[in-house]
Design a protein around this motif. Sequence first.
Motif, PDB file in Angstrom:
ATOM      1  N   GLU A  51       0.737  -0.631  -0.135  1.00 18.02           N
ATOM      2  CA  GLU A  51      -0.369  -0.369  -0.110  1.00 18.02           C
ATOM      3  C   GLU A  51       1.145   1.418   0.540  1.00 18.02           C
ATOM      4  O   GLU A  51       0.306   2.448  -0.013  1.00 18.02           O
ATOM      5  CB  GLU A  51      -0.916  -0.060   1.287  1.00 18.02           C
ATOM      6  N   ASN A  52       2.357   1.035  -0.098  1.00 15.48           N
ATOM      7  CA  ASN A  52       2.962   2.041   0.164  1.00 15.48           C
ATOM      8  C   ASN A  52       2.811   3.147   1.785  1.00 15.48           C
ATOM      9  O   ASN A  52       2.558   3.985   0.838  1.00 15.48           O
ATOM     10  CB  ASN A  52       2.942   3.405  -1.276  1.00 15.48           C
ATOM     11  N   ALA A  53       2.788   3.132   2.083  1.00 19.61           N
ATOM     12  CA  ALA A  53       2.717   2.883   3.770  1.00 19.61           C
ATOM     13  C   ALA A  53       3.200   2.499   4.114  1.00 19.61           C
ATOM     14  O   ALA A  53       3.838   1.492   4.793  1.00 19.61           O
ATOM     15  CB  ALA A  53       0.514   2.833   3.827  1.00 19.61           C
ATOM     16  N   ILE A  54       3.209   3.540   5.650  1.00 18.31           N
ATOM     17  CA  ILE A  54       3.184   3.195   6.809  1.00 18.31           C
ATOM     18  C   ILE A  54       3.047   3.394   7.796  1.00 18.31           C
ATOM     19  O   ILE A  54       1.866   4.592   8.310  1.00 18.31           O
ATOM     20  CB  ILE A  54       4.954   3.981   7.600  1.00 18.31           C
ATOM     21  N   TRP A  55       1.523   2.391   8.620  1.00 15.67           N
ATOM     22  CA  TRP A  55       1.210   2.402   9.898  1.00 15.67           C
ATOM     23  C   TRP A  55       1.186   2.580  11.413  1.00 15.67           C
ATOM     24  O   TRP A  55       2.439   2.567  11.444  1.00 15.67           O
ATOM     25  CB  TRP A  55       0.538   1.300   9.809  1.00 15.67           C
ATOM     26  N   PHE A  56       0.785   3.342  12.062  1.00 15.17           N
ATOM     27  CA  PHE A  56       0.852   4.167  13.533  1.00 15.17           C
ATOM     28  C   PHE A  56       0.165   4.135  13.813  1.00 15.17           C
ATOM     29  O   PHE A  56      -1.547   4.389  13.785  1.00 15.17           O
ATOM     30  CB  PHE A  56       2.008   5.213  13.916  1.00 15.17           C
ATOM     31  N   ILE A  57       0.190   3.408  15.004  1.00 14.40           N
ATOM     32  CA  ILE A  57      -1.209   3.101  16.339  1.00 14.40           C
ATOM     33  C   ILE A  57      -0.758   4.642  16.974  1.00 14.40           C
ATOM     34  O   ILE A  57      -0.057   4.638  17.894  1.00 14.40           O
ATOM     35  CB  ILE A  57      -1.597   2.127  16.830  1.00 14.40           C
ATOM     36  N   THR A  58      -2.237   5.260  17.849  1.00 11.60           N
ATOM     37  CA  THR A  58      -1.473   6.490  18.718  1.00 11.60           C
ATOM     38  C   THR A  58      -3.036   7.012  18.706  1.00 11.60           C
ATOM     39  O   THR A  58      -4.134   6.097  18.814  1.00 11.60           O
ATOM     40  CB  THR A  58      -1.352   7.414  17.852  1.00 11.60           C
ATOM     41  N   ALA A  59      -2.939   7.617  19.877  1.00 14.21           N
ATOM     42  CA  ALA A  59      -4.305   7.688  20.644  1.00 14.21           C
ATOM     43  C   ALA A  59      -4.842   9.557  20.400  1.00 14.21           C
ATOM     44  O   ALA A  59      -3.937  10.261  19.778  1.00 14.21           O
ATOM     45  CB  ALA A  59      -3.835   8.306  22.189  1.00 14.21           C
ATOM     46  N   ALA A  60      -6.446   9.385  20.562  1.00 13.44           N
ATOM     47  CA  ALA A  60      -6.892  10.486  19.932  1.00 13.44           C
ATOM     48  C   ALA A  60      -6.056  11.987  20.850  1.00 13.44           C
ATOM     49  O   ALA A  60      -5.454  12.219  22.067  1.00 13.44           O
ATOM     50  CB  ALA A  60      -8.119  10.642  20.520  1.00 13.44           C
ATOM     51  N   GLY A  61      -6.653  12.849  19.796  1.00 12.65           N
ATOM     52  CA  GLY A  61      -5.246  14.125  20.159  1.00 12.65           C
ATOM     53  C   GLY A  61      -4.735  14.557  19.812  1.00 12.65           C
ATOM     54  O   GLY A  61      -3.145  14.869  20.145  1.00 12.65           O
ATOM     55  N   SER A  62      -2.999  12.939  19.525  1.00 13.19           N
ATOM     56  CA  SER A  62      -1.690  13.466  19.509  1.00 13.19           C
ATOM     57  C   SER A  62      -1.537  13.721  18.524  1.00 13.19           C
ATOM     58  O   SER A  62      -2.730  14.087  17.143  1.00 13.19           O
ATOM     59  CB  SER A  62      -1.635  12.213  19.394  1.00 13.19           C
ATOM     60  N   ALA A  63       0.169  14.208  18.038  1.00 10.58           N
ATOM     61  CA  ALA A  63      -0.216  14.914  17.252  1.00 10.58           C
ATOM     62  C   ALA A  63       0.302  14.484  15.748  1.00 10.58           C
ATOM     63  O   ALA A  63      -0.229  15.175  14.435  1.00 10.58           O
ATOM     64  CB  ALA A  63       1.502  15.663  17.321  1.00 10.58           C
ATOM     65  N   ALA A  64       0.540  13.153  15.788  1.00 11.32           N
ATOM     66  CA  ALA A  64      -0.023  12.211  14.444  1.00 11.32           C
ATOM     67  C   ALA A  64      -1.861  12.397  13.946  1.00 11.32           C
ATOM     68  O   ALA A  64      -2.030  12.422  13.210  1.00 11.32           O
ATOM     69  CB  ALA A  64       0.361  10.568  15.170  1.00 11.32           C
ATOM     70  N   ASP A  65      -2.926  12.217  15.237  1.00 11.32           N
ATOM     71  CA  ASP A  65      -3.384  11.898  14.247  1.00 11.32           C
ATOM     72  C   ASP A  65      -4.416  13.455  14.099  1.00 11.32           C
ATOM     73  O   ASP A  65      -5.408  13.392  13.699  1.00 11.32           O
ATOM     74  CB  ASP A  65      -4.959  11.852  16.407  1.00 11.32           C
ATOM     75  N   ARG A  66      -3.992  14.494  14.971  1.00 13.91           N
ATOM     76  CA  ARG A  66      -4.408  16.049  14.618  1.00 13.91           C
ATOM     77  C   ARG A  66      -4.466  16.758  13.116  1.00 13.91           C
ATOM     78  O   ARG A  66      -4.587  16.485  12.539  1.00 13.91           O
ATOM     79  CB  ARG A  66      -4.211  16.873  15.413  1.00 13.91           C
ATOM     80  N   ALA A  67      -2.785  15.836  13.184  1.00 15.62           N
ATOM     81  CA  ALA A  67      -2.548  15.977  11.380  1.00 15.62           C
ATOM     82  C   ALA A  67      -3.016  15.290  10.521  1.00 15.62           C
ATOM     83  O   ALA A  67      -3.225  15.442   9.097  1.00 15.62           O
ATOM     84  CB  ALA A  67      -1.003  15.952  11.479  1.00 15.62           C
ATOM     85  N   SER A  68      -2.910  13.698  10.833  1.00 19.91           N
ATOM     86  CA  SER A  68      -3.946  13.106   9.857  1.00 19.91           C
ATOM     87  C   SER A  68      -5.697  13.074   9.723  1.00 19.91           C
ATOM     88  O   SER A  68      -6.064  13.123   7.640  1.00 19.91           O
ATOM     89  CB  SER A  68      -4.030  11.435  10.324  1.00 19.91           C
TER      90      SER A  68
END
Length: 155
Positions: A39-56
């Motif tokens: 899928e040409n992807a790197i997956w990350f599991i994070t928590a709601a409200g984290s910087a990664a979640d907000r940017a996504s």
Amino acid sequence: MAQDLKDTFWKRLDNVTAGLLSTDSERPVPMAPQADRGENAIWFITAAGSAADRASQSGGEARFDVADPKAGLYAVIEGKLDHGSGDKLDDVWNAFAAAWLKDGRDDDSVRLVKMTPHKAEVWATENSASFLWEVAKSNLTDATPEGGEHGRLAF
């Protein structure tokens, strides 16, 4: 060479246990990548409200830095973040993620983030014994040690 380095990159990224993910102007935070070449992807599991979640949520840009001597991979990866789906979360869920989220997979704060790489600078090194040999040889011959492959990739 670029295709060989790209193949090496995906194979070795699959063995990376952690790197630093930074989004927008946020500070880098440790994250465990789940490589998905198909899928040409790197997956990350994070928590709601984290910087990664907000940017996504806004399709923000991110950078993932890897320095993993066991995997023989050092890389600076740049790409776009998006939300992932629940089906994919089932595929990538693991004990490391469960340790950080109170109710495990069923925790309401669980978020899956997909990074689609645009470009990367990659150093794929040899194992430590080979590298030590190269350093020793370099000191005896004044030659620069062979440290593995290095290059820039476009995805």
